[in-house]
Design a protein around this motif. Structure first.
Motif, short mmCIF file in Angstrom:
data_model
loop_
_atom_site.label_atom_id
_atom_site.label_comp_id
_atom_site.label_asym_id
_atom_site.label_seq_id
_atom_site.Cartn_x
_atom_site.Cartn_y
_atom_site.Cartn_z
N GLY A 236 -43.53 12.65 -9.91
CA GLY A 236 -44.02 13.62 -9.83
C GLY A 236 -43.83 14.11 -8.60
O GLY A 236 -42.40 14.94 -8.69
N LEU A 237 -44.83 14.75 -7.80
CA LEU A 237 -44.08 16.39 -7.72
C LEU A 237 -45.34 16.72 -6.02
O LEU A 237 -46.36 16.14 -6.20
N SER A 238 -44.12 16.95 -5.05
CA SER A 238 -45.34 16.86 -3.57
C SER A 238 -44.38 18.44 -2.77
O SER A 238 -43.71 18.68 -3.48
N ILE A 239 -45.59 18.50 -2.82
CA ILE A 239 -45.79 20.43 -2.33
C ILE A 239 -46.93 20.38 -1.01
O ILE A 239 -47.72 20.17 -1.68
N CYS A 240 -45.96 20.76 0.15
CA CYS A 240 -46.41 20.95 1.32
C CYS A 240 -46.16 22.02 2.00
O CYS A 240 -45.81 23.47 1.55
N ALA A 241 -46.08 22.31 3.62
CA ALA A 241 -45.38 23.60 4.35
C ALA A 241 -46.64 24.69 3.86
O ALA A 241 -48.19 24.60 3.27
N ASP A 242 -46.11 25.60 4.13
CA ASP A 242 -47.49 26.88 3.54
C ASP A 242 -46.93 27.73 2.20
O ASP A 242 -46.91 28.73 1.26
N ALA A 243 -46.49 26.63 1.48
CA ALA A 243 -46.05 26.98 -0.31
C ALA A 243 -47.13 27.48 -0.84
O ALA A 243 -48.28 27.21 -1.15
N SER A 244 -46.64 28.76 -1.68
CA SER A 244 -47.85 29.21 -1.96
C SER A 244 -47.07 30.33 -3.74
O SER A 244 -45.81 30.81 -4.18
N ILE A 245 -47.94 29.47 -4.64
CA ILE A 245 -47.62 29.33 -6.06
C ILE A 245 -49.06 30.08 -6.45
O ILE A 245 -50.33 29.63 -6.54
N ARG A 246 -48.13 31.19 -7.57
CA ARG A 246 -49.42 32.23 -8.20
C ARG A 246 -50.02 32.37 -9.51
O ARG A 246 -48.83 31.27 -10.08
N ASP A 247 -50.29 33.59 -9.56
CA ASP A 247 -50.19 33.67 -11.62
C ASP A 247 -49.27 33.12 -12.18
O ASP A 247 -47.89 34.25 -12.05
N GLY A 248 -48.96 32.71 -13.13
CA GLY A 248 -48.30 32.66 -14.21
C GLY A 248 -47.52 31.72 -13.95
O GLY A 248 -46.62 30.78 -14.89
N ALA A 249 -47.76 30.00 -13.09
CA ALA A 249 -46.76 28.78 -13.22
C ALA A 249 -47.25 28.22 -14.27
O ALA A 249 -47.66 28.21 -14.56
N ARG A 250 -45.63 27.97 -14.91
CA ARG A 250 -45.61 26.92 -15.67
C ARG A 250 -44.72 25.30 -15.38
O ARG A 250 -43.88 26.09 -15.42
#
Length: 357
Positions: A236-250
């Motif tokens: 599993g994965l937890s992402i918090c705060a102001d994390a920003s994932i934009r175009d292209g993530a794999r």
């Protein structure tokens, strides 16, 4: 005086049902034959209010929509089926809910509380719309999905399976939510985004063509957009705060992403992850970085920091931040390089040829 209305054979005495509930509506005598999704023929009947229903601005004598039997619309409360909407099968509208426009509620679906179903909506299966939830436009809610509290599902969005949308969440556009996903808080889904698996969004934003599956938790004001794919196969994965994932993530594993905070002059968040960098119509596997409005590869980020250092006279504080960035980039590269090599190998295997370095 007693009489029988239609084929329901529910006996009414002096405007009350046998259970002593004051009647709210009657059948007008108009009928509409339909064929349901399973090819079964049904006969719907139009309703007419026999008392004022001020909550929905329905006067006594005002005509409503279509139901198959009195089991579809409670005589209690101020719930109502209006316009050309249809409710049939074992579906039930109760409480103070309103179904209007050209919506269809069927199968074993439930619309209750103060909820609103309006437009060309389809509520089917064992779906439930509760409390003050709103489903509008041409949205569809099916399976055993639950839309509750103040959540809104609109436009062409589709919520299905055992998914839950609650709180002040918004699901719009052509977004699709399925599996055991849970969308809560002030989360927003738009565009053609797809959410499935055991994903939990709590205040996060997902839009464009982002796709998130597996065991993923997004909290706070985290955001994912563009054509990004997160499909976690491990623990599993937890992402918090102001994390920003934009175009292209794999992102397929928890160590495919690194979130650092606080960073920079605004004490913001730097997000680094593996993905696809698009350059001259080519898809190049790379370590991608976002920080504030910036998005690019890790190499480009490093070069940008060095150029800025050459162009501007830095204060002691800004100089320290620049040096901090320059120290961070090698650490980020060392952490994510194994993930990048894994992505390159996977892409090369899929393409059956050479993968860009």
């Amino acid at each position: 005086m007693s009489f029988v209305i239609g084929s329901d054979e529910q006996r009414v005495n002096n405007g009350h049902t046998d259970e002593g509930v004051r009647r709210k509506y009657e059948f007008t005598g108009d009928t509409k034959p339909i064929i349901d999704a399973e090819g079964k023929g049904r006969t719907l009947r139009r309703i007419r209010a026999v008392r004022d229903i001020p909550k929905h601005n329905v006067p006594a004598g005002g005509t409503g929509g279509w139901i198959e039997s009195e089991d579809n619309l409670s005589q209690e409360g101020d719930c109502w089926v209006g316009g050309e909407s249809q409710v049939y099968g074992k579906a039930h509208v109760t409480g103070d809910a309103l179904v209007t426009g050209g919506s269809v509620v069927c199968d074993e679906a439930i619309v209750c509380g103060l909820s609103l179903v309006a437009g060309s909506v389809r509520i089917k299966g064992r779906a439930k719309i509760a409390r003050r939830a709103q489903v509008t436009g041409s949205a569809c809610v099916s399976g055993q999905a639950l839309i509750s509290e103040r959540a809104v599902v609109a436009n062409y969005a589709h919520v299905t399976d055992q998914a839950v949308v609650m709180g002040d969440a918004r699901v719009r556009g052509w977004a699709k939510v399925g599996g055991n996903a849970r969308i809560e808080g002030r989360s927003e889904l738009e565009g053609y985004s797809i959410i499935g698996g055991d994903v939990v969004l709590s205040g996060a934003c997902v839009w464009d063509r982002a796709e998130i599956k597996g065991s993923v938790r997004l909290y706070g004001s985290a955001s994912i957009c563009g054509y990004s794919v997160i499909d976690i196969e491990d623990d599993g994965l937890s992402i918090c705060a102001d994390a920003s994932i934009r175009d292209g993530a794999r992102i397929r594993y928890a160590d495919d992403i690194l979130v650092l905070s606080p960073v920079g002059s605004e004490n913001g968040t730097l997000t680094a992850y593996v993905g696809i960098h698009y350059e001259n119509d080519e898809e190049i596997p790379a370590i991608l970085v976002t920080r504030g409005c910036y998005k690019g590869t890790l190499d480009q980020f490093e070069q940008r920091v060095k150029r800025l250092g050459q162009r501007f006279a830095y204060t002691t504080a800004s100089s320290r931040r620049r040096e901090a960035y320059l120290k961070l980039t090698p650490a980020i590269r060392a952490y994510l390089t194994p993930a990048l090599e894994r992505l390159k190998a996977e892409l090369q295997e899929k393409q059956g040829g050479k993968c860009h370095e």
